[in-house]
Design a protein around this motif. Structure first.
Motif, PDB file in Angstrom:
ATOM      1  N   VAL A  74     -11.204 -47.222 -41.764  1.00 58.55           N
ATOM      2  CA  VAL A  74     -12.274 -46.781 -40.882  1.00 58.55           C
ATOM      3  C   VAL A  74     -11.723 -46.278 -39.556  1.00 58.55           C
ATOM      4  CG1 VAL A  74     -13.965 -48.325 -41.926  1.00 58.55           C
ATOM      5  CG2 VAL A  74     -12.723 -49.063 -39.900  1.00 58.55           C
ATOM      6  N   LEU A  75     -12.497 -45.399 -38.928  1.00 59.72           N
ATOM      7  CA  LEU A  75     -12.168 -44.864 -37.607  1.00 59.72           C
ATOM      8  C   LEU A  75     -12.778 -45.760 -36.547  1.00 59.72           C
ATOM      9  CD1 LEU A  75     -11.985 -42.371 -39.568  1.00 59.72           C
ATOM     10  CD2 LEU A  75     -12.653 -40.987 -37.627  1.00 59.72           C
ATOM     11  N   GLY A  76     -12.029 -46.019 -35.502  1.00 61.65           N
ATOM     12  CA  GLY A  76     -12.563 -46.734 -34.357  1.00 61.65           C
ATOM     13  C   GLY A  76     -13.419 -45.804 -33.514  1.00 61.65           C
ATOM     14  N   THR A  77     -14.174 -46.373 -32.577  1.00 64.17           N
ATOM     15  CA  THR A  77     -15.018 -45.577 -31.698  1.00 64.17           C
ATOM     16  C   THR A  77     -14.204 -44.508 -30.984  1.00 64.17           C
ATOM     17  OG1 THR A  77     -16.685 -47.256 -31.343  1.00 64.17           O
ATOM     18  CG2 THR A  77     -16.425 -45.658 -29.596  1.00 64.17           C
ATOM     19  N   GLY A  78     -14.670 -43.272 -31.078  1.00 63.16           N
ATOM     20  CA  GLY A  78     -14.026 -42.160 -30.395  1.00 63.16           C
ATOM     21  C   GLY A  78     -12.749 -41.668 -31.050  1.00 63.16           C
ATOM     22  N   GLU A  79     -12.296 -42.313 -32.126  1.00 65.98           N
ATOM     23  CA  GLU A  79     -11.061 -41.895 -32.792  1.00 65.98           C
ATOM     24  C   GLU A  79     -11.341 -40.691 -33.679  1.00 65.98           C
ATOM     25  OE1 GLU A  79      -7.347 -44.075 -35.062  1.00 65.98           O
ATOM     26  OE2 GLU A  79      -9.355 -44.808 -35.494  1.00 65.98           O
ATOM     27  N   SER A  80     -10.439 -39.725 -33.670  1.00 61.38           N
ATOM     28  CA  SER A  80     -10.602 -38.556 -34.532  1.00 61.38           C
ATOM     29  C   SER A  80     -10.174 -38.901 -35.950  1.00 61.38           C
ATOM     30  CB  SER A  80      -9.766 -37.388 -34.011  1.00 61.38           C
ATOM     31  OG  SER A  80      -8.384 -37.635 -34.224  1.00 61.38           O
ATOM     32  N   TYR A  81     -10.687 -38.138 -36.915  1.00 64.66           N
ATOM     33  CA  TYR A  81     -10.260 -38.308 -38.303  1.00 64.66           C
ATOM     34  C   TYR A  81      -8.748 -38.126 -38.411  1.00 64.66           C
ATOM     35  CZ  TYR A  81     -15.015 -38.239 -40.286  1.00 64.66           C
ATOM     36  OH  TYR A  81     -16.306 -38.527 -40.643  1.00 64.66           O
TER      37      TYR A  81
END
Length: 174
Positions: A74-81
């Motif tokens: 999963v991506l963290g908050t604000g993290e780009s793919y």
């Protein structure tokens, strides 16, 4: 693709059916309520073009003891793919200095139970470095040829999101 040791209070972006951020929530709440979030899938190939395949540990919160042909999470908050794909690939393969994974396509994975789902971006990367997978996440691993992988699709129990991503990848390439 994430384990029980991941902090339940890590904040994730919640997204709508069009992959637009509509809020944030702690990981534990995201999983408990089935909120839609984001995930990166990375197909890792070695120098001989074989695919990294692994069996998840029995302690994984999601899809324990199942096989997967992708690394990711999963991506963290604000993290780009893109950033998540590289971070997760290096973490799960146990390497550093990987080239940036190449983005291929995105899709909305919707589980059979109808709870939330996740926007997923599929990547591919060449890993010529010796791998040292995280023992907390990977119970077994190997590099398989495409033919060896296909022969095991109906035999091994696979993570459903990875299996769907693989089927979509085959269609994408066709």
């Amino acid at each position: 693709m994430d384990d029980m040791n991941a902090p339940a209070d890590e904040i994730l972006d919640i997204v709508d059916e069009n992959d637009r951020v509509v809020g944030q929530a702690p990981r534990g709440e995201v999983y408990a309520k089935g909120l839609r979030h984001r995930c990166a899938f990375v197909l890792a190939r070695d120098a001989e073009n074989r695919i990294f395949v692994h069996r998840r540990t029995a302690t994984k919160l999601v899809f324990p003891s199942r096989y997967d042909m992708f690394v990711g999470g999963v991506l963290g908050t604000g993290e780009s793919y893109d950033a998540a794909a590289l971070r997760e690939a290096e973490e799960e393969l146990g390497v550093s200095g990987l080239p940036a994974p190449a983005p291929l396509f995105s899709f909305l994975y919707e589980p059979e139970d109808g709870k939330g789902g996740w926007w997923s971006r599929v990547y591919e990367v060449r890993c010529t470095l010796p791998v040292r997978p995280q023992v907390e996440e990977v119970a077994w691993h190997g590099f398989l040829t495409e033919e060896e992988l296909v022969r095991r699709l109906d035999i091994w129990e696979w993570v459903p999101d990875g299996l769907e991503a693989y089927e979509r990848l085959k269609a994408f390439r066709a």
